[in-house]
Design a protein around this motif. Structure first.
Motif, mmCIF file in Angstrom:
data_model
loop_
_atom_site.group_PDB
_atom_site.id
_atom_site.type_symbol
_atom_site.label_atom_id
_atom_site.label_comp_id
_atom_site.label_asym_id
_atom_site.label_seq_id
_atom_site.Cartn_x
_atom_site.Cartn_y
_atom_site.Cartn_z
ATOM 1 N N TYR A 99 -30.780 25.482 1.724
ATOM 2 C CA TYR A 99 -31.486 24.284 2.151
ATOM 3 C C TYR A 99 -31.210 24.081 3.635
ATOM 4 C CZ TYR A 99 -31.276 23.739 -2.897
ATOM 5 O OH TYR A 99 -31.344 23.971 -4.244
ATOM 6 N N ALA A 100 -31.923 23.196 4.242
ATOM 7 C CA ALA A 100 -31.750 22.967 5.678
ATOM 8 C C ALA A 100 -30.304 22.571 5.967
ATOM 9 C CB ALA A 100 -32.710 21.887 6.151
ATOM 10 N N GLY A 101 -29.536 23.509 6.525
ATOM 11 C CA GLY A 101 -28.161 23.229 6.900
ATOM 12 C C GLY A 101 -27.179 23.216 5.755
ATOM 13 N N ALA A 102 -27.581 23.676 4.569
ATOM 14 C CA ALA A 102 -26.672 23.639 3.424
ATOM 15 C C ALA A 102 -27.040 24.764 2.469
ATOM 16 C CB ALA A 102 -26.743 22.282 2.733
ATOM 17 N N GLY A 103 -26.240 24.861 1.388
ATOM 18 C CA GLY A 103 -26.516 25.861 0.368
ATOM 19 C C GLY A 103 -25.479 26.963 0.352
ATOM 20 N N SER A 104 -25.444 27.718 -0.753
ATOM 21 C CA SER A 104 -24.461 28.788 -0.892
ATOM 22 C C SER A 104 -24.834 30.053 -0.135
ATOM 23 C CB SER A 104 -24.261 29.114 -2.380
ATOM 24 O OG SER A 104 -25.506 29.398 -3.004
ATOM 25 N N LEU A 105 -26.112 30.206 0.252
ATOM 26 C CA LEU A 105 -26.527 31.298 1.122
ATOM 27 C C LEU A 105 -26.680 30.743 2.524
ATOM 28 C CD1 LEU A 105 -27.421 34.333 1.228
ATOM 29 C CD2 LEU A 105 -29.770 33.459 1.149
ATOM 30 N N GLU A 106 -25.816 31.168 3.413
ATOM 31 C CA GLU A 106 -25.819 30.646 4.772
ATOM 32 C C GLU A 106 -26.650 31.532 5.688
ATOM 33 O OE1 GLU A 106 -21.764 30.307 6.009
ATOM 34 O OE2 GLU A 106 -21.103 29.442 4.106
ATOM 35 N N GLY A 107 -27.173 30.937 6.740
ATOM 36 C CA GLY A 107 -27.851 31.696 7.791
ATOM 37 C C GLY A 107 -29.033 32.502 7.307
ATOM 38 N N LEU A 108 -29.857 31.906 6.435
ATOM 39 C CA LEU A 108 -31.002 32.637 5.902
ATOM 40 C C LEU A 108 -31.904 33.129 7.025
ATOM 41 C CD1 LEU A 108 -33.091 31.729 2.806
ATOM 42 C CD2 LEU A 108 -34.254 32.314 4.923
ATOM 43 N N THR A 109 -32.272 34.400 6.949
ATOM 44 C CA THR A 109 -33.162 35.030 7.912
ATOM 45 C C THR A 109 -34.240 35.785 7.146
ATOM 46 O OG1 THR A 109 -31.382 35.313 9.522
ATOM 47 C CG2 THR A 109 -33.331 36.676 9.818
ATOM 48 N N VAL A 110 -35.467 35.753 7.634
ATOM 49 C CA VAL A 110 -36.569 36.490 7.022
ATOM 50 C C VAL A 110 -37.142 37.452 8.051
ATOM 51 C CG1 VAL A 110 -38.754 36.347 5.783
ATOM 52 C CG2 VAL A 110 -37.097 34.476 5.589
ATOM 53 N N ASP A 111 -37.100 38.736 7.731
ATOM 54 C CA ASP A 111 -37.712 39.760 8.576
ATOM 55 C C ASP A 111 -39.045 40.165 7.969
ATOM 56 O OD1 ASP A 111 -35.532 40.004 10.400
ATOM 57 O OD2 ASP A 111 -34.451 41.131 8.877
ATOM 58 N N TYR A 112 -40.012 40.409 8.832
ATOM 59 C CA TYR A 112 -41.346 40.776 8.379
ATOM 60 C C TYR A 112 -41.736 42.144 8.922
ATOM 61 C CZ TYR A 112 -42.016 35.884 7.035
ATOM 62 O OH TYR A 112 -41.892 34.640 6.461
ATOM 63 N N GLN A 113 -42.602 42.825 8.176
ATOM 64 C CA GLN A 113 -43.234 44.038 8.683
ATOM 65 C C GLN A 113 -44.685 44.063 8.248
ATOM 66 O OE1 GLN A 113 -41.580 48.266 8.811
ATOM 67 N NE2 GLN A 113 -43.047 48.410 7.152
ATOM 68 N N ILE A 145 -35.345 39.176 2.941
ATOM 69 C CA ILE A 145 -34.466 38.029 3.168
ATOM 70 C C ILE A 145 -33.030 38.515 3.304
ATOM 71 C CG2 ILE A 145 -33.527 35.926 2.141
ATOM 72 C CD1 ILE A 145 -36.241 35.490 0.800
ATOM 73 N N THR A 146 -32.326 37.994 4.276
ATOM 74 C CA THR A 146 -30.902 38.270 4.463
ATOM 75 C C THR A 146 -30.171 36.944 4.662
ATOM 76 O OG1 THR A 146 -31.096 38.521 6.874
ATOM 77 C CG2 THR A 146 -31.402 40.499 5.541
ATOM 78 N N GLY A 147 -28.865 36.996 4.571
ATOM 79 C CA GLY A 147 -28.045 35.819 4.783
ATOM 80 C C GLY A 147 -26.586 36.182 4.634
#
Length: 402
Positions: free
Chosen positions: A249-263, A332-334
């Motif tokens: 979630y925005a600024g919270a959650g058990s997965l931190e620093g969510l990043t989405v890469d696209y191709q 998705i990474t985190g």
């Protein structure tokens, strides 16, 4: 909670001595999983950049130090423990490997570990006594076995069946029946019989299984390694486990620093197989619907795929269909913290409670370019260092907006 390490005897897994390793990196994955995967492969179980001060060794002579870290005999077992102050807490084994080439300085030594698959790079599917001066005509064949049964037989030939070749590896599926055969492991072709490559080739076959090596406690003084692989019916490992629940979630959650890469996708693919010059086998794949039927079409993108080991058109087309993509993809990474706990202080996702290959349900809210909701993923890689933080990567999937 943190890491604990032991020096081990690689030949039988016996614990030699505990060792404090203040700096290291690790990487666990289940298979190749990038945007342009051409072969599935067997994943990784690597530990690198282990740096040990000489003062950490219970040895006070050059020969004593070398004996404890002899790359021909010794390895390292790395475990995740709940209480470092409790000497009885042996922890959960996470990584096992042979000490690789060392770089010694006046203050310390640095090396990486050779995983079981790396050790098998220097073991060959040739029976002891079958390779001789003159000619060597022995052939190893398997019939009516599962893929993982063949892998287990190859592993046994490379370890337990060789004089001095034993390793503390359980070849779990010896004799498991199936519909597969391999008939061409010929001794004279030894340069192509490294067992690591043969297992990788099976993983890369159509319907090839996930492959992993995971350490465990054989008894309180010995660490062993299980060879694990998906079955012919279900090639994926660990799919019987309930999904791991993560949130971002925005600024919270058990997965931190969510990043989405696209191709961006490729609407047209050209593939080449075995052969030379104009006799080379070729295959073609295209999906032009979004180019020809959308009001705001994307530009045309083309890609090539090569597989020189494929000598017939139907098989080349099968391989091409497995890698060709037309639509937009995302990954998705985190990161997660193994020390995160719930309100009662119980660890949420301690290291060793899950492995690459398992399913993940990721709840997302408030991310700028992803719709809120649950994403059904598969964990493909975890990596980290001496801290409790781990970077995680998930499988590639279609982007929500095409």
């Amino acid at each position: 909670m943190s890491w604990r390490h032991w020096i081990i005897d690689v030949r039988d897994g016996h614990l030699v001595a505990p060792i404090d390793i203040p700096s290291f990196s690790w990487d666990l994955s289940i298979s190749d999983f990038g945007f342009q995967t051409t072969d599935k492969g067997t994943g990784k179980a690597d530990e690198s950049s282990l740096t040990i001060p000489w003062s950490a060794l219970d040895a006070h002579t050059p020969s004593g130090r070398d004996s404890l870290l002899d790359s021909r005999r010794r390895g390292i077992l790395t475990c995740w423990v709940r209480d470092l102050q409790d000497p009885e807490d042996m922890g959960t084994p996470i990584m096992w490997g042979k000490i690789g080439s060392r770089e010694d300085t006046l203050l310390d030594t640095t090396f990486s570990l050779e995983s079981p698959m790396a050790i098998l790079q220097s073991r060959y599917a040739v029976r002891d006594g079958a390779f001789k001066d003159g000619t060597s005509t022995d052939t190893i064949s398997f019939d009516a076995l599962s893929f993982r049964g063949i892998c287990s037989e190859l592993g046994r030939i490379a370890t337990d069946a060789k004089q001095g070749g034993a390793l503390p590896i359980d070849w779990t599926y010896l004799g498991e029946k199936g519909i597969h055969q391999r008939t061409n492991y010929q001794a004279w072709n030894v340069q192509n019989l490294a067992v690591s490559q043969l297992i990788t080739n099976i993983a890369n076959s159509k319907g090839g299984p996930d492959v992993a090596f995971r350490p465990y406690w054989g008894d309180p003084s010995h660490a062993r390694v299980r060879f694990l692989a998906g079955s012919d019916a279900d090639v994926y490992l660990d799919m019987e486990h309930p999904p791991i629940l993560l949130s971002s979630y925005a600024g919270a959650g058990s997965l931190e620093g969510l990043t989405v890469d696209y191709q961006d996708g490729y609407q047209r693919w050209y593939a080449t197989g075995a052969g030379q010059d104009e006799s080379t086998i070729t295959a073609y794949w295209e999906q032009m619907d979004e180019i020809t039927h959308m009001q705001d079409p994307p530009i045309l993108r083309e890609a090539v795929y090569g597989d020189t080991d494929t000598d017939n058109l139907p098989l080349l087309k099968e391989h091409l269909a497995g890698v060709a993509t037309a639509g937009r993809l995302m990954q998705i990474t985190g990161s997660i913290d193994f020390n995160d706990t719930d309100a009662r202080g119980i660890p949420l996702h301690p290291c060793g409670s899950f492995w690459p290959g398992e399913r993940v349900d990721l709840d997302v809210a408030g991310f700028p370019t992803l719709p809120d909701g649950r994403y059904e993923l598969r964990l493909m890689e975890m990596s980290g260092d001496q801290t409790s933080k781990a970077s995680v990567k998930f499988d590639v999937l279609d982007a929500p907006f095409q």
